[in-house]
Scaffold this motif. Structure first.
Motif, PDB file in Angstrom:
ATOM      1  N   SER A   8       0.826  -1.212   0.000  1.00 12.69           N
ATOM      2  CA  SER A   8       0.000   0.000   0.000  1.00 12.69           C
ATOM      3  C   SER A   8       0.858   1.260   0.000  1.00 12.69           C
ATOM      4  O   SER A   8       0.543   2.230  -0.693  1.00 12.69           O
ATOM      5  CB  SER A   8      -0.937  -0.002   1.209  1.00 12.69           C
ATOM      6  OG  SER A   8      -0.199  -0.099   2.418  1.00 12.69           O
ATOM      7  N   PHE A  12       1.101   4.083  -2.931  1.00 13.97           N
ATOM      8  CA  PHE A  12       0.906   5.495  -2.604  1.00 13.97           C
ATOM      9  C   PHE A  12       1.996   6.348  -3.239  1.00 13.97           C
ATOM     10  O   PHE A  12       1.721   7.417  -3.795  1.00 13.97           O
ATOM     11  CB  PHE A  12       0.899   5.676  -1.088  1.00 13.97           C
ATOM     12  CG  PHE A  12       0.794   7.115  -0.656  1.00 13.97           C
ATOM     13  CD1 PHE A  12      -0.437   7.749  -0.603  1.00 13.97           C
ATOM     14  CD2 PHE A  12       1.932   7.831  -0.308  1.00 13.97           C
ATOM     15  CE1 PHE A  12      -0.535   9.077  -0.212  1.00 13.97           C
ATOM     16  CE2 PHE A  12       1.848   9.156   0.085  1.00 13.97           C
ATOM     17  CZ  PHE A  12       0.611   9.786   0.134  1.00 13.97           C
ATOM     18  N   SER A  72       1.300   6.657  -6.893  1.00 15.96           N
ATOM     19  CA  SER A  72       0.144   7.513  -7.155  1.00 15.96           C
ATOM     20  C   SER A  72       0.524   8.989  -7.077  1.00 15.96           C
ATOM     21  O   SER A  72       0.124   9.784  -7.924  1.00 15.96           O
ATOM     22  CB  SER A  72      -0.979   7.199  -6.155  1.00 15.96           C
ATOM     23  OG  SER A  72      -1.379   5.847  -6.251  1.00 15.96           O
ATOM     24  N   PHE A 105      -4.997   5.263  -5.481  1.00 19.63           N
ATOM     25  CA  PHE A 105      -5.162   5.586  -4.061  1.00 19.63           C
ATOM     26  C   PHE A 105      -6.209   4.668  -3.418  1.00 19.63           C
ATOM     27  O   PHE A 105      -6.030   4.206  -2.284  1.00 19.63           O
ATOM     28  CB  PHE A 105      -5.583   7.045  -3.890  1.00 19.63           C
ATOM     29  CG  PHE A 105      -4.433   8.016  -3.962  1.00 19.63           C
ATOM     30  CD1 PHE A 105      -3.438   7.993  -3.003  1.00 19.63           C
ATOM     31  CD2 PHE A 105      -4.361   8.954  -4.968  1.00 19.63           C
ATOM     32  CE1 PHE A 105      -2.370   8.887  -3.053  1.00 19.63           C
ATOM     33  CE2 PHE A 105      -3.308   9.858  -5.036  1.00 19.63           C
ATOM     34  CZ  PHE A 105      -2.310   9.821  -4.071  1.00 19.63           C
ATOM     35  N   ALA A 135      -4.635   1.370  -2.888  1.00 22.30           N
ATOM     36  CA  ALA A 135      -3.720   1.409  -1.746  1.00 22.30           C
ATOM     37  C   ALA A 135      -4.498   1.396  -0.439  1.00 22.30           C
ATOM     38  O   ALA A 135      -4.110   0.716   0.532  1.00 22.30           O
ATOM     39  CB  ALA A 135      -2.834   2.653  -1.830  1.00 22.30           C
ATOM     40  N   SER A 152      -4.477  -1.468   2.515  1.00 27.04           N
ATOM     41  CA  SER A 152      -4.190  -1.116   3.906  1.00 27.04           C
ATOM     42  C   SER A 152      -5.294  -1.614   4.836  1.00 27.04           C
ATOM     43  O   SER A 152      -5.028  -2.155   5.916  1.00 27.04           O
ATOM     44  CB  SER A 152      -4.035   0.398   4.030  1.00 27.04           C
ATOM     45  OG  SER A 152      -3.766   0.775   5.361  1.00 27.04           O
TER      46      SER A 152
END
Length: 505
Positions: free
Chosen positions: A50, A54, A57, A457, A460, A464
């Motif tokens: 994740s 990020f 992204s 996002f 991710a 998470s």
């Protein structure tokens, strides 16, 4: 093909043709170095899936604001030139980060330094992409318009060739070279691109570009319909239609005059300082762009393209971790997978242009998402280890899944091809003044890219929430199933696409 290149060379010049092909080749060859970035985040910085997604992204966000680069280069010439100076600036921004990452080990070891440099590099690449698209549009605008398709095909062929070369060499380089050497090797291409910028001559515009906006605002009004209204008004006077229609026409005419006055107040004038003229040009173009984008026939389809990315979580980085850490697939093999993916994209493009471009867009996009949902079952089989029970190797499943999904996904990326996005290009030409069609097209692409970024996002965040981390993929199957379910959401939203729209009309 050779005859086509000779014709393009005669029409545009060798230096221009070389620069265009080099920029597109470099865009495709980026897979060579970004594969190394993936391994740097995973193996050296020890980031979770994740966190790694990020970083990607954020780094690719500059591709979501491409219209800004187009507006700046259109409205603010540097020493009277609109394209080459901006291309030089963007190339420098593409070159310097790779040199710093290759030379300075501390920047590669810091997540924040790495993310900033990668974002700067993407800013340069995105700006170069916008500028070269504008150069192509200007080159084919008048008597050379018949070469537009050939030039666009050559550009995409260069990018595909760069993608194949980058994917093949990227896997080999990761196996045999250090990451710092890979960064320095890739910097050779932006360096050649920077040198090539000096080979292309661009005529100085002086203050003409500013006056052009003023002239175009008088001759072509903001909504692109003023000429039609004037013509309709004159026809009504000649043909003695009913008083009701005449009053309606007069009301429209008044509205057109108000729009014209507003455009004239926004358009740059004479006798003003250069910074003020630049500001008014920016204001004028931005206003026109917003007016064009508010048209429902443009806004609704682009809303669909954005939502199609946002509603489907992107788990590509998570799958990369799973393939390398759990399945133990080598970097050289993953490079081969990307080559198959590029070939799948080319096959998808050919199939679309030959057989599907006259089909209704709603039907094409619906079939695409159903096909992608079916191909997601490859990932379900891979993660659930069902393929092992049927005697299918992991490598075979990954190869087939990558090639087929990239080919099918090509039908779902109309912003990446002039032919597949032709209805919206035609529409943008009808609904906005001359000179900002390219910027409007860049806005379309940016919305698509921004949707991709938001989708990353979302992916991710999902990883998470499910506590998917390096070495812990217990909930990955649940994540894949959620992604599979979400793939059908864009099908429900297809009412946003014009009912009669096809790939060419």
């Amino acid at each position: 093909m050779i005859q086509c290149i000779k014709q393009l060379k005669t029409a545009f010049g060798l230096a221009f043709l070389w620069l265009v092909c080099l920029i597109y080749f470099t865009q495709g060859f980026r897979s060579f170095v970004w594969t190394a970035v993936s391994y740097q985040l995973k193996d050296r910085l020890k980031l979770s899936p994740s966190a790694s997604q990020f970083v990607f992204s954020v780094s690719f966000f500059p591709w979501s604001i491409k219209p800004i680069y187009g507006i700046l280069s259109d409205c603010i010439p540097i020493k009277g030139k609109k394209r080459i100076p901006y291309l030089v600036i963007s190339t420098v921004m593409s070159l310097v980060p790779w040199l710093i990452l290759g030379i300075n080990a501390s920047t590669r070891s810091s997540i924040w330094h790495l993310m900033i440099l990668l974002t700067l590099q993407n800013l340069g690449s995105a700006m170069a992409d916008v500028v070269v698209d504008a150069m192509i549009a200007e080159a084919v605008r008048f008597e050379k318009a018949s070469f537009a398709g050939d030039l666009q095909s050559l550009s995409w062929l260069s990018m595909a060739f760069g993608g194949v070369c980058g994917s093949l060499l990227g896997g080999y380089a990761l196996t045999n070279l250090e990451i710092d050497i890979i960064f320095l090797l890739f910097s050779i291409l932006p360096a050649i691109q920077l040198f090539s910028c000096g080979l292309v001559e661009e005529s100085s515009m002086g203050g003409e570009v500013l006056s052009d906006f003023s002239i175009s605002s008088d001759s072509h009004h903001l909504n692109g319909k003023a000429n039609d209204l004037d013509e309709d008004s004159s026809l009504e006077k000649k043909s003695n239609v009913s008083a009701r229609k005449r009053k309606k026409s007069q009301k429209k005419s008044k509205k057109t005059q108000l729009t014209r006055r507003k455009a004239q107040t926004l358009s740059p004038g004479k006798g003003k300082s250069l910074p003020l003229l630049w500001f008014q040009s920016l204001k004028y173009v931005t206003y026109n762009l917003c007016c064009a984008f508010k048209q429902p026939m443009i806004l609704r389809p682009m809303a669909w393209f954005f939502l199609a990315h946002v509603t489907v979580p992107n788990l590509s980085t998570v799958m990369f971790y799973y393939q390398t850490e759990f399945l133990k697939l080598e970097a050289s093999f993953l490079g081969t997978v990307r080559v198959i993916g590029w070939l799948g994209l080319m096959l998808g493009t050919f199939t679309y242009n030959q057989y599907l471009k006259k089909m209704k867009l709603r039907r094409i996009l619906a079939l695409t998402h159903i096909g992608l949902a079916f191909l997601n079952l490859f990932d379900v089989m891979l993660v659930s280890r069902t393929n092992v029970a049927f005697g299918v190797s992991d490598k075979t499943l990954v190869l087939c899944g990558s090639a087929l999904s990239d080919a099918v996904n090509q039908f779902n990326q109309p912003v990446l091809s002039l032919h597949r996005f032709m209805p919206f290009l035609i529409l943008s030409g009808q609904l906005c003044p001359p000179g900002i069609e390219g910027t409007l097209f860049a806005l379309f692409m940016s919305i698509n890219n921004f949707g991709s970024t938001v989708g990353s996002f979302v992916g991710a965040g999902l990883a998470s929430i499910l506590n998917i981390s390096s070495g812990s993929f217990d909930n990955l199957l649940l994540g894949i199933n959620i992604q599979l379910f979400c793939t059908f959401i864009p099908v429900v939203l297809l009412f946003l696409i014009p009912k009669e729209a096809t790939g060419i009309a």
